[in-house]
Design an enzyme around this catalytic site. Structure first.
Site, PDB file in Angstrom:
ATOM      1  N   HIS A 180     -11.509  -2.079   7.628  1.00 57.21           N
ATOM      2  CA  HIS A 180     -11.557  -3.315   6.835  1.00 57.21           C
ATOM      3  C   HIS A 180     -11.714  -4.562   7.709  1.00 57.21           C
ATOM      4  O   HIS A 180     -11.320  -5.653   7.307  1.00 57.21           O
ATOM      5  CB  HIS A 180     -10.299  -3.452   5.959  1.00 57.21           C
ATOM      6  CG  HIS A 180     -10.054  -2.269   5.087  1.00 57.21           C
ATOM      7  ND1 HIS A 180     -10.993  -1.786   4.198  1.00 57.21           N
ATOM      8  CD2 HIS A 180      -8.968  -1.456   4.966  1.00 57.21           C
ATOM      9  CE1 HIS A 180     -10.492  -0.736   3.573  1.00 57.21           C
ATOM     10  NE2 HIS A 180      -9.284  -0.499   4.024  1.00 57.21           N
ATOM     11  N   ASP A 201      -1.791  -2.684  -3.948  1.00 57.72           N
ATOM     12  CA  ASP A 201      -2.085  -1.256  -3.915  1.00 57.72           C
ATOM     13  C   ASP A 201      -0.801  -0.471  -4.161  1.00 57.72           C
ATOM     14  O   ASP A 201      -0.052  -0.153  -3.237  1.00 57.72           O
ATOM     15  CB  ASP A 201      -2.744  -0.833  -2.589  1.00 57.72           C
ATOM     16  CG  ASP A 201      -4.215  -1.243  -2.529  1.00 57.72           C
ATOM     17  OD1 ASP A 201      -4.711  -1.842  -3.501  1.00 57.72           O
ATOM     18  OD2 ASP A 201      -4.855  -0.951  -1.503  1.00 57.72           O
ATOM     19  N   HIS A 253      -3.610  -9.515  -0.772  1.00 56.70           N
ATOM     20  CA  HIS A 253      -3.831  -8.125  -0.365  1.00 56.70           C
ATOM     21  C   HIS A 253      -4.709  -8.011   0.878  1.00 56.70           C
ATOM     22  O   HIS A 253      -4.399  -7.272   1.810  1.00 56.70           O
ATOM     23  CB  HIS A 253      -4.431  -7.325  -1.517  1.00 56.70           C
ATOM     24  CG  HIS A 253      -4.550  -5.871  -1.201  1.00 56.70           C
ATOM     25  ND1 HIS A 253      -3.460  -5.064  -0.959  1.00 56.70           N
ATOM     26  CD2 HIS A 253      -5.632  -5.070  -1.028  1.00 56.70           C
ATOM     27  CE1 HIS A 253      -3.852  -3.843  -0.670  1.00 56.70           C
ATOM     28  NE2 HIS A 253      -5.171  -3.807  -0.695  1.00 56.70           N
ATOM     29  N   HIS A 286      -3.591  -3.787   2.656  1.00 57.52           N
ATOM     30  CA  HIS A 286      -4.942  -3.246   2.689  1.00 57.52           C
ATOM     31  C   HIS A 286      -5.217  -2.387   3.917  1.00 57.52           C
ATOM     32  O   HIS A 286      -5.741  -1.281   3.796  1.00 57.52           O
ATOM     33  CB  HIS A 286      -5.973  -4.378   2.584  1.00 57.52           C
ATOM     34  CG  HIS A 286      -7.344  -3.921   2.195  1.00 57.52           C
ATOM     35  ND1 HIS A 286      -7.565  -3.076   1.129  1.00 57.52           N
ATOM     36  CD2 HIS A 286      -8.574  -4.197   2.711  1.00 57.52           C
ATOM     37  CE1 HIS A 286      -8.863  -2.851   1.006  1.00 57.52           C
ATOM     38  NE2 HIS A 286      -9.500  -3.505   1.956  1.00 57.52           N
ATOM     39  N   VAL A 287      -4.927  -2.882   5.089  1.00 57.39           N
ATOM     40  CA  VAL A 287      -5.108  -2.103   6.310  1.00 57.39           C
ATOM     41  C   VAL A 287      -3.845  -1.266   6.522  1.00 57.39           C
ATOM     42  O   VAL A 287      -2.737  -1.808   6.567  1.00 57.39           O
ATOM     43  CB  VAL A 287      -5.348  -3.023   7.523  1.00 57.39           C
ATOM     44  CG1 VAL A 287      -5.486  -2.189   8.795  1.00 57.39           C
ATOM     45  CG2 VAL A 287      -6.568  -3.885   7.287  1.00 57.39           C
ATOM     46  N   HIS A 288      -4.011   0.039   6.690  1.00 50.20           N
ATOM     47  CA  HIS A 288      -2.867   0.948   6.698  1.00 50.20           C
ATOM     48  C   HIS A 288      -2.271   1.060   8.101  1.00 50.20           C
ATOM     49  O   HIS A 288      -2.251   2.122   8.728  1.00 50.20           O
ATOM     50  CB  HIS A 288      -3.276   2.309   6.135  1.00 50.20           C
ATOM     51  CG  HIS A 288      -3.809   2.206   4.740  1.00 50.20           C
ATOM     52  ND1 HIS A 288      -4.572   3.176   4.144  1.00 50.20           N
ATOM     53  CD2 HIS A 288      -3.682   1.213   3.812  1.00 50.20           C
ATOM     54  CE1 HIS A 288      -4.895   2.799   2.916  1.00 50.20           C
ATOM     55  NE2 HIS A 288      -4.371   1.614   2.700  1.00 50.20           N
ATOM     56  N   ASN A 310      -6.951  -3.847  -4.246  1.00 53.28           N
ATOM     57  CA  ASN A 310      -8.199  -3.244  -4.738  1.00 53.28           C
ATOM     58  C   ASN A 310      -7.943  -1.989  -5.572  1.00 53.28           C
ATOM     59  O   ASN A 310      -8.716  -1.672  -6.479  1.00 53.28           O
ATOM     60  CB  ASN A 310      -9.147  -2.931  -3.583  1.00 53.28           C
ATOM     61  CG  ASN A 310      -8.516  -2.090  -2.508  1.00 53.28           C
ATOM     62  OD1 ASN A 310      -7.500  -2.484  -1.939  1.00 53.28           O
ATOM     63  ND2 ASN A 310      -9.096  -0.934  -2.228  1.00 53.28           N
ATOM     64  N   ASP A 324       0.819  -1.209   0.000  1.00 49.39           N
ATOM     65  CA  ASP A 324       0.000   0.000   0.000  1.00 49.39           C
ATOM     66  C   ASP A 324       0.855   1.261   0.000  1.00 49.39           C
ATOM     67  O   ASP A 324       0.598   2.195   0.758  1.00 49.39           O
ATOM     68  CB  ASP A 324      -0.940  -0.001   1.215  1.00 49.39           C
ATOM     69  CG  ASP A 324      -1.844  -1.224   1.239  1.00 49.39           C
ATOM     70  OD1 ASP A 324      -1.326  -2.344   1.363  1.00 49.39           O
ATOM     71  OD2 ASP A 324      -3.069  -1.054   1.129  1.00 49.39           O
ATOM     72  N   TYR A 329      -2.166   4.269  -6.223  1.00 49.14           N
ATOM     73  CA  TYR A 329      -3.330   5.030  -5.757  1.00 49.14           C
ATOM     74  C   TYR A 329      -3.740   6.099  -6.760  1.00 49.14           C
ATOM     75  O   TYR A 329      -4.331   7.116  -6.392  1.00 49.14           O
ATOM     76  CB  TYR A 329      -3.096   5.626  -4.358  1.00 49.14           C
ATOM     77  CG  TYR A 329      -3.137   4.567  -3.285  1.00 49.14           C
ATOM     78  CD1 TYR A 329      -2.062   3.718  -3.080  1.00 49.14           C
ATOM     79  CD2 TYR A 329      -4.267   4.398  -2.500  1.00 49.14           C
ATOM     80  CE1 TYR A 329      -2.102   2.724  -2.129  1.00 49.14           C
ATOM     81  CE2 TYR A 329      -4.313   3.397  -1.535  1.00 49.14           C
ATOM     82  CZ  TYR A 329      -3.230   2.563  -1.355  1.00 49.14           C
ATOM     83  OH  TYR A 329      -3.273   1.570  -0.414  1.00 49.14           O
TER      84      TYR A 329
HETATM   85 FE   LIG Z   1      -6.300  -2.046  -0.325  1.00 53.07          FE
END
Ligand SMILES: [Fe+2]
Length: 464
Positions: free
Chosen positions: A333, A201, A323, A360-362, A238, A174, A204
């Site tokens: 999420h 990711d 991901h 996915h989770v930041h 995603n 990400d 962006y």
């Molecule tokens: Fe994501």
């Protein structure tokens, strides 16, 4: 800022690490750690479009956005990809000495359109039959005539696939292209990482109006100082789907698949979104969280067959990338990966996967070795239990993208969660031999030499 939990393994003798690692390892039920570190709350801001980190190289039709990935099963082939503003040959010259190239290969190029954006010339060429453990120098661009403009880089192939081949992987997810992304990336550049496991990711670009694909180009230039010199193993997230029917863009994964090839043929996959490679002592399986994975789907069929091909006597380390995390105790999420977990967790436990990386989770989170496969709807066995055959789950979507930190964790911290912290950073998986590896997580606020979280992995196949 320092948390009281911090370990400093780089200055702690190895035998102490061993003891610490065993102490937090799978058989011992301990309370998890939620780091006290509080990151500053400001939003993450993208680097401006005229940032020097996005600068186009000088020259006439210069190659840019150069990146590498492994092209075959075991690491004797490399896909080189790059972009030129104007038409150019898709040729890579390469050899064992700098500026002395006795081999060349010509690949192909593609272009794509996305709404009102048309890509430049996206080239790829595959270098094959390389020697293991060897540094190659290569050149892309045009080197004929007065308008020539070329650039030279190098990479080192991995050692032969063998159970005790040491190797150091970076782990990034990400990332995006903010000031925080730059910090993560620059920290990684200072590491000893030899290849990157990237958990999805990328740019962006789709956070911009009409999914401004110019931000794919800037991202490619931002990360080139690493991607041109070592392979990044790509996982789709995603933000790679880029399904925007409101502007007529309905071909999913179009920019990602146009720009970032993967070696799916060599692992008998039918899609570039899921595949596997072997590198040194690791067998790495890449999965697609946003492709069909139900029973009988192509990904399900492929993974079932792929797990039978893993030979732990040759590659003792079995690593899975995806991901969407299967275990995540952040409020962001939360449980999005639950159907994926239901589908595949028993396979991963049966296969004794060593570690699963997701993004996915930041934020950052590491699990204990737990499984939750006993539940059958009627038996009430719906809580994860400690399981020595289960993977460690690492969520590392903390690259620093424009969407900011995921700062809220569920409370209380679940028993399965060993360590969690809402900070940006990256990971290093340092495989020593067939039995031992270290996973270290580095937060951006500290120098590369400081470890925010450290875990000793004992191999699931070879450990007692
Ligand atoms: Fe994501």
């Amino acid at each position: 800022m320092k948390g009281s939990h911090r370990l400093a393994p780089l200055i702690i003798p190895t035998f102490v690490l061993l003891i610490l690692g065993i102490a937090v390892n799978e058989k011992v039920c301990i309370a998890g750690i939620t780091s006290k570190y509080i990151r500053r709350p400001e939003a993450s801001v993208d680097l401006p479009i005229d940032s020097p980190y996005f600068a186009v190289p000088p020259g006439n039709n210069p190659p840019q956005q150069v990146h590498l990935t492994q092209a075959d099963r075991d690491g004797q082939a490399v896909i080189v990809s790059w972009v030129t503003p104007l038409a150019a040959l898709s040729t890579v010259s390469y050899g064992l000495n700098k500026s002395q190239y006795d081999h060349s290969v010509t690949g192909t190029f593609t272009r794509y359109s996305f709404y009102n954006y048309t890509s430049r010339y996206i080239h790829q060429a595959t270098l094959r039959n390389l020697q293991f453990g060897t540094t190659y120098y290569y050149r892309v661009g045009s080197w004929v005539g007065s308008g020539s403009s070329y650039r030279e880089f190098s990479f080192t192939t991995p050692p032969p696939v063998a159970p005790d081949s040491p190797y150091i992987f970076g782990v990034i997810g990400d990332l995006g292209q903010t000031y925080d992304s730059l910090s993560t990336f620059q920290h990684y550049l200072k590491s000893q990482g030899q290849a990157v496991l990237y958990v999805g990711d990328l740019s962006y670009a789709d956070d911009y109006p009409f999914d401004n694909n110019v931000r794919w180009d800037t991202w490619g230039r931002l990360v080139e100082p690493s991607t041109a010199y070592q392979p990044w193993i790509w996982t789709a997230g995603n933000h790679e789907i880029e399904f925007l029917p409101e502007i007529g863009e309905v071909t999913v994964y179009k920019p990602f698949l146009s720009r970032y090839p993967t070696p799916y043929f060599s692992s008998d996959s039918t899609s570039p979104l899921w595949y596997s490679i072997r590198r040194a002592s690791a067998h790495i399986i890449v999965l697609s969280s946003y492709s069909a994975y139900g029973k009988y789907t192509p990904q399900w069929v492929w993974l079932q067959a792929e797990l039978t091909k893993v030979d732990r006597t040759k590659t003792p380390w079995l690593i899975v990338l995806m991901h969407l995390p299967m275990y995540n105790s952040n409020t962001y999420h939360y449980m999005e990966g639950e159907t994926f977990r239901v589908q595949f967790e028993s396979w991963f436990v049966n296969a004794k996967v060593d570690i699963i990386f997701a993004g996915h989770v930041h934020a950052y989170e590491r699990s204990n070795r737990i499984s939750n496969v006993a539940y059958n709807i009627t038996n009430k066995a719906c809580t994860p239990v400690f399981d020595n055959s289960a993977p460690v789950y690492v969520t590392i979507g903390d690259g620093g993208n424009i969407e900011g930190i995921a700062g809220n964790f569920t409370e209380p911290q679940p028993q399965y969660s060993a360590y969690r912290e809402a900070s940006f950073g990256h990971g290093i998986l340092d495989i020593k031999n067939r039995t031992h590896a270290y996973f270290n997580w580095h937060r951006n606020q500290d120098g590369e030499a400081v470890v925010g979280d450290s875990y000793l992995l004992l191999n699931r196949f070879n450990a007692p």
